[in-house]
Write a protein that holds these residues in place. Sequence first.
Motif, short mmCIF file in Angstrom:
data_model
loop_
_atom_site.label_atom_id
_atom_site.label_comp_id
_atom_site.label_asym_id
_atom_site.label_seq_id
_atom_site.Cartn_x
_atom_site.Cartn_y
_atom_site.Cartn_z
N THR A 19 0.89 -1.23 -0.03
CA THR A 19 -0.16 0.12 -0.18
C THR A 19 0.82 1.39 0.21
OG1 THR A 19 -1.71 -1.22 1.15
CG2 THR A 19 -1.66 1.26 1.08
N MET A 20 1.90 1.16 0.81
CA MET A 20 2.80 2.47 1.01
C MET A 20 3.62 2.53 -0.39
SD MET A 20 4.13 2.50 4.72
CE MET A 20 5.55 1.69 4.51
N LEU A 21 3.92 1.60 -1.08
CA LEU A 21 4.84 1.43 -2.53
C LEU A 21 3.62 2.06 -3.31
CD1 LEU A 21 7.11 0.79 -4.01
CD2 LEU A 21 6.04 -1.24 -4.60
N TRP A 22 2.59 1.64 -3.60
CA TRP A 22 1.36 2.22 -4.67
C TRP A 22 1.16 3.68 -4.21
CZ3 TRP A 22 1.29 0.26 -8.92
CH2 TRP A 22 1.33 -0.99 -9.18
N PHE A 23 0.93 4.07 -3.17
CA PHE A 23 0.95 5.36 -2.62
C PHE A 23 2.04 6.22 -3.10
CE2 PHE A 23 1.11 9.19 0.22
CZ PHE A 23 -0.19 9.63 0.04
N PHE A 24 3.15 5.61 -2.69
CA PHE A 24 4.48 6.45 -3.39
C PHE A 24 4.39 6.68 -4.76
CE2 PHE A 24 8.69 6.12 -4.81
CZ PHE A 24 9.24 7.38 -4.26
N LEU A 25 4.07 5.73 -5.46
CA LEU A 25 4.19 5.83 -6.95
C LEU A 25 2.99 6.47 -7.29
CD1 LEU A 25 4.99 1.91 -7.76
CD2 LEU A 25 6.51 3.83 -8.10
N LEU A 26 1.86 6.43 -6.92
CA LEU A 26 0.83 7.44 -7.38
C LEU A 26 1.29 8.72 -7.19
CD1 LEU A 26 -2.31 8.37 -8.16
CD2 LEU A 26 -2.54 8.24 -5.58
N VAL A 27 2.03 9.18 -5.83
CA VAL A 27 2.35 10.79 -5.73
C VAL A 27 3.47 11.08 -6.67
CG1 VAL A 27 3.78 12.24 -4.32
CG2 VAL A 27 1.90 10.72 -3.47
N LEU A 28 4.61 9.96 -7.12
CA LEU A 28 5.38 10.21 -8.10
C LEU A 28 4.88 10.52 -9.47
CD1 LEU A 28 8.47 10.27 -8.45
CD2 LEU A 28 8.27 7.78 -9.01
N LEU A 30 1.71 11.67 -10.18
CA LEU A 30 1.00 12.93 -10.11
C LEU A 30 2.36 14.13 -10.30
CD1 LEU A 30 -1.65 12.59 -7.62
CD2 LEU A 30 -2.06 12.82 -9.86
N PHE A 31 3.22 13.90 -9.70
CA PHE A 31 4.43 14.91 -9.65
C PHE A 31 4.88 15.08 -11.14
CE2 PHE A 31 8.69 15.84 -9.58
CZ PHE A 31 8.90 17.30 -9.00
N LEU A 32 5.05 14.13 -11.71
CA LEU A 32 5.65 13.93 -12.97
C LEU A 32 4.73 14.62 -13.94
CD1 LEU A 32 7.90 13.00 -14.95
CD2 LEU A 32 7.10 10.85 -15.10
N LEU A 33 3.37 14.03 -13.82
CA LEU A 33 2.27 14.64 -14.71
C LEU A 33 2.25 16.12 -14.71
CD1 LEU A 33 -0.15 13.76 -16.69
CD2 LEU A 33 -1.59 13.82 -14.36
N PHE A 34 2.21 16.64 -13.59
CA PHE A 34 2.16 18.12 -13.48
C PHE A 34 3.30 18.86 -13.88
CE2 PHE A 34 -0.90 17.20 -9.97
CZ PHE A 34 -2.11 17.76 -10.85
N ARG A 35 4.47 18.23 -13.85
CA ARG A 35 5.78 18.64 -14.19
C ARG A 35 5.49 18.65 -15.95
NH1 ARG A 35 11.25 18.72 -12.15
NH2 ARG A 35 12.36 19.96 -13.82
N VAL A 36 4.99 17.65 -16.55
CA VAL A 36 5.14 17.59 -17.94
C VAL A 36 4.05 18.69 -18.21
CG1 VAL A 36 4.47 16.14 -19.74
CG2 VAL A 36 6.07 15.52 -18.10
N VAL A 37 2.81 18.70 -17.66
CA VAL A 37 2.08 19.68 -18.27
C VAL A 37 2.38 21.20 -18.11
CG1 VAL A 37 -0.27 20.50 -17.70
CG2 VAL A 37 0.12 17.94 -18.02
N GLY A 38 3.01 21.49 -16.82
CA GLY A 38 3.58 22.79 -16.79
C GLY A 38 4.70 22.97 -17.79
N ASP A 39 5.52 22.26 -18.12
CA ASP A 39 6.67 22.43 -19.18
C ASP A 39 5.87 22.41 -20.53
OD1 ASP A 39 9.32 22.27 -19.93
OD2 ASP A 39 8.74 20.63 -21.33
#
Length: 138
Positions: A19-28, A30-39
């Motif tokens: 569960t913690m691993l999947w939560f970490f991957l979800l946060v990662l 979302l971070f990557l998605l917002f970074r790409v959209v911002g770029d």
Amino acid sequence: MDGYELLADDFPLLNAFWTMLWFFLLVLWLFLLFRVVGDVFRDDSLGGWGKAAWILFIIVLPYLGVLVYLIARGRGLGERELSSALAQRDARDAYLRQSASASSGSHADELAKLSDLKNRGELTQGEYEQAKAKILAA
């Protein structure tokens, strides 16, 4: 206690780890998605249609869209981020130099004007000292 079960019995340690691993991957993700959209929106070399195509690709096929974007334009992402950070630093430094010179220059300008008035005889020595003390106290 027939109807009550302990939560620890239903959720062993390995499940907590997953569960913690999947939560970490979800946060990662979302971070990557917002970074790409911002770029995409920050990039000046892309036109409106190019930006719309990338955003549509990312919305329709998010994982593939972000992966393709990183492969195709990943190097430029870092360069654009660096140039943006350097531009912000230069703007901040220019603002600080301007505000520092304005605050220190204004006192020096006022003292120079007072000295000029005293030299022309429009101020007495006492008036000059009083105005000088007021400027230096401010």
